[in-house]
Motif scaffolding. Structure first.
Motif, PDB file in Angstrom:
ATOM      1  N   VAL A 208       0.843  -1.186   0.000  1.00 32.40           N
ATOM      2  CA  VAL A 208       0.000   0.000   0.000  1.00 32.40           C
ATOM      3  C   VAL A 208       0.887   1.248   0.000  1.00 32.40           C
ATOM      4  O   VAL A 208       1.856   1.321   0.768  1.00 32.40           O
ATOM      5  N   PRO A 209       0.591   2.249  -0.829  1.00 34.65           N
ATOM      6  CA  PRO A 209       1.352   3.506  -0.757  1.00 34.65           C
ATOM      7  C   PRO A 209       1.231   4.141   0.620  1.00 34.65           C
ATOM      8  O   PRO A 209       0.209   4.002   1.298  1.00 34.65           O
ATOM      9  N   HIS A 210       2.284   4.852   1.014  1.00 32.45           N
ATOM     10  CA  HIS A 210       2.346   5.413   2.363  1.00 32.45           C
ATOM     11  C   HIS A 210       1.181   6.353   2.644  1.00 32.45           C
ATOM     12  O   HIS A 210       0.526   6.270   3.687  1.00 32.45           O
ATOM     13  N   ASP A 211       0.882   7.262   1.724  1.00 32.58           N
ATOM     14  CA  ASP A 211      -0.187   8.221   1.978  1.00 32.58           C
ATOM     15  C   ASP A 211      -1.550   7.546   2.041  1.00 32.58           C
ATOM     16  O   ASP A 211      -2.423   7.946   2.821  1.00 32.58           O
ATOM     17  N   VAL A 212      -1.748   6.490   1.256  1.00 32.45           N
ATOM     18  CA  VAL A 212      -3.012   5.751   1.297  1.00 32.45           C
ATOM     19  C   VAL A 212      -3.159   5.039   2.642  1.00 32.45           C
ATOM     20  O   VAL A 212      -4.237   5.047   3.248  1.00 32.45           O
ATOM     21  N   PHE A 213      -2.085   4.439   3.110  1.00 32.35           N
ATOM     22  CA  PHE A 213      -2.125   3.725   4.391  1.00 32.35           C
ATOM     23  C   PHE A 213      -2.445   4.677   5.537  1.00 32.35           C
ATOM     24  O   PHE A 213      -3.332   4.418   6.360  1.00 32.35           O
ATOM     25  N   VAL A 214      -1.742   5.801   5.605  1.00 36.12           N
ATOM     26  CA  VAL A 214      -1.958   6.753   6.698  1.00 36.12           C
ATOM     27  C   VAL A 214      -3.367   7.312   6.666  1.00 36.12           C
ATOM     28  O   VAL A 214      -4.039   7.433   7.698  1.00 36.12           O
ATOM     29  N   ARG A 215      -3.841   7.673   5.455  1.00 39.50           N
ATOM     30  CA  ARG A 215      -5.183   8.238   5.349  1.00 39.50           C
ATOM     31  C   ARG A 215      -6.237   7.231   5.800  1.00 39.50           C
ATOM     32  O   ARG A 215      -7.162   7.567   6.564  1.00 39.50           O
ATOM     33  N   ARG A 216      -6.119   5.964   5.397  1.00 38.86           N
ATOM     34  CA  ARG A 216      -7.118   4.966   5.748  1.00 38.86           C
ATOM     35  C   ARG A 216      -7.112   4.658   7.242  1.00 38.86           C
ATOM     36  O   ARG A 216      -8.174   4.547   7.869  1.00 38.86           O
TER      37      ARG A 216
END
Length: 601
Positions: free
Chosen positions: A398-406
């Motif tokens: 998972v991309p870092h920004d996608v992981f943090v946002r979710r």
């Protein structure tokens, strides 16, 4: 005579007569079946029983002891006692109504199928016992098997027991076989009973001893009752607990060549269960601990107590320095106070290797199920154990920004989800419980100076000699006070995950200088940014000119008019100490009489 007079009337079987159950058979007759003369003679022949004495009645202590014993009996014995009680109650009802005792017993015996002699034995059990206590006295007293215990040699029992109480947890059959082999090897005359007999004897061993011997101290600890804590006595902000959680998700982390499983530091309010703050990092470290604590304190306030894990990142001296009973490092009296101690938080360390000491572990378990397996992370889930890997293991990261946002979204949902039944929630959400208690709690807030305590320090960072800026991780910071420190070393505090926030600058001796804002880079072709930058430079130069004029007070011509304009008198020439005369090409020292006389003028 019995045959002649028809004592064995079929209609009166069970009441007047019955077939003898003993050896040899025959018929037994009740006293009521005999002729009147026979009954009188038999009554006179039998010795009358002595009247009951008051001492025959059970005491209150005996009755209490009997009820205590009755409560410990199995349901089968209690059911038997109830059955007997119903029989005696029926007889008592008949006699109270005027029926003769013998007729009442005979009738009840016929209806229930219980012999009269048995009924009379039951009545003896409750003789002189108050009627409401009959039940406890009517329970059977047989204790099961009462025969002699099967003989077993002490050596055989000790050998069998030693094989069984081993950490490799062998089964009973193997232990029995090894015991027989040990007897043959020793050529001893041990008496070894059957395997089932020895298995029954194992049940007499204390439970704690068996668990400790076969499964170890951890299993023994788990088998003991866990402590339940009453949360109703707490309130929001009174106590927090925190720990790190390693996500079961592959994430593309910036600057890392391969996908990683990130760590998350989280803080939970114990009373409500709400997750107050969380931060992500590659590993569990003290800097993340400090910043996450700062996030929670800056948003909600300072708690009274905080339960920390025993990891090195929590026991670091700049986090919990000065707190007693740390399980790592020696507590030194001269060590500086850590962040939590400076803020007046009472620090508690959780029991080592005991996840139940931290309620946040329960929240992490929910997150491992509901967040780590989210559809947006499909293909990136690693499994919760090495033996539980999914079929598509490692197929995606998972991309870092996608992981943090979710994760941010799902933790907010976790706090807001209603229907919670644990603790004091009673169907409410963690947010609702926290907000209700927070509104009435006494909350300690921090000052702006205290907010800088949890920022990470970068020591000995230089101020540019030409422009007076500080460059940190590619970002440039500047404030007017830095002009006085051009070319010097300063110390800066910053948030490594928010590198464009203001940089707090200190002198090397620890004195605070001020906050330097980040100079964001402008677009390469941005006309607006260029114009704004030019206006800032113009304003700064104008301010510098005005300040310079204020410092000078007058121009150079006016300042020059204050100086003297007349030529000063020349200073008198002193007399020479040595004079040399020149004659042609020869130089010699002048004699005293050759020197010219000098006038006083």
């Amino acid at each position: 005579r019995a045959e002649r007079e028809g004592w064995a009337d079929p209609k009166r079987e069970g009441a007047w007569w019955r077939l003898r159950g003993g050896r040899g058979g025959g018929i037994e007759y009740a006293l009521a079946a005999l002729p009147q003369a026979a009954r009188v003679a038999l009554t006179l022949k039998l010795r009358p029983a002595a009247p009951a004495k008051a001492s025959d009645a059970p005491s209150d202590a005996d009755i209490a002891a009997r009820w205590t014993w009755f409560d410990k009996q199995p349901n089968t014995k209690k059911a038997t006692a109830n059955k007997r009680l119903q029989v005696l109650h029926s007889i008592r009802l008949l006699t109270d109504a005027g029926t003769r005792k013998t007729d009442a017993v005979a009738g009840v015996a016929r209806d229930t199928g219980v012999s009269q002699s048995t009924i009379y034995e039951w009545e003896k059990l409750v003789h002189r016992v108050p009627r409401h206590h009959w039940l406890a006295f009517l329970a059977p007293h047989h204790t099961g098997r009462s025969g002699p215990r099967t003989e077993c040699s002490d050596q055989a029992w000790e050998t069998f027991k030693g094989f069984y109480l081993a950490t490799n947890r062998p089964n009973i059959s193997d232990c029995y076989r090894w015991t027989v082999e040990a007897k043959a090897e020793a050529q001893a005359d041990w008496i070894i009973p059957s395997e089932k007999t020895l298995a029954r004897r194992l049940k007499t061993l204390p439970h704690d001893v068996v668990i400790l011997a076969r499964e170890g101290e951890d299993a023994l600890d788990r088998s003991m009752p866990s402590q339940r804590r009453d949360w109703t006595a707490l309130h929001a902000m009174e106590a927090w607990n925190s720990d790190f959680h390693k996500w079961d998700v592959w994430v593309e982390w910036p600057g890392q060549p391969k996908p990683v499983r990130p760590q998350m530091m989280a803080i939970q309010d114990i009373y409500s269960g709400k997750i107050l703050a969380w931060r992500f990092d590659l590993s569990a470290n003290k800097n993340t601990v400090r910043l996450c604590i700062g996030d929670a304190i800056e948003t909600f306030g300072v708690p009274s107590h905080m339960i920390l894990d025993n990891g090195r990142e929590f026991a670091a001296k700049d986090i919990s320095g000065g707190a007693g009973h740390r399980n790592r490092w020696r507590v030194a009296g001269e060590e500086p106070a850590g962040l939590l101690v400076q803020l007046g938080v009472q620090v508690h360390f959780a029991q080592i290797y005991h996840g139940q000491s931290k309620p946040i572990e329960r929240a992490f378990r929910d997150m491992s199920q509901s967040i780590a397996k989210h559809p947006e992370f499909h293909g990136a889930w690693t499994g919760n154990t090495p033996l539980n890997k999914p079929e598509d293991y490692g197929s995606r990261a998972v991309p870092h920004d996608v992981f943090v946002r979710r994760v941010n979204i799902e933790i907010a949902k976790h706090n807001a989800r209603e229907g919670r039944t644990g603790g004091v929630c009673a169907g409410r959400s963690f947010d609702q419980v926290f907000n209700e208690s927070y509104a009435t709690a006494t909350v300690r807030k921090v000052s702006p100076d205290q907010r800088r305590l949890w920022l990470m320090a970068a020591e000995a960072i230089g101020v540019d000699r030409q422009e007076g800026v500080i460059t940190l991780y590619g970002n440039r910071f500047h404030a007017k006070f830095l002009d006085d420190h051009r070319g010097k070393k300063v110390m800066a505090r910053f948030d490594p995950q928010r590198l464009r926030d203001d940089l707090h600058v200190y002198r090397m001796d620890g004195a605070y200088l001020g906050a330097a804002p980040c100079m964001l880079p402008s677009g390469f072709l941005s006309k607006e940014d260029a114009q704004e930058h030019g206006r800032n430079k113009t304003r700064r130069k104008r301010a510098a000119r005005e300040q310079l004029a204020a410092e000078r007070g007058m121009d150079a011509v006016e300042r020059a008019s204050q100086l003297p304009s007349e030529l000063p008198d020349p200073a008198p020439l002193p007399a020479a100490g040595v004079i040399r005369l020149i004659h042609g090409n020869t130089v010699r020292q002048a004699q005293p009489d050759e020197l010219p006389e000098q006038s006083e003028a």
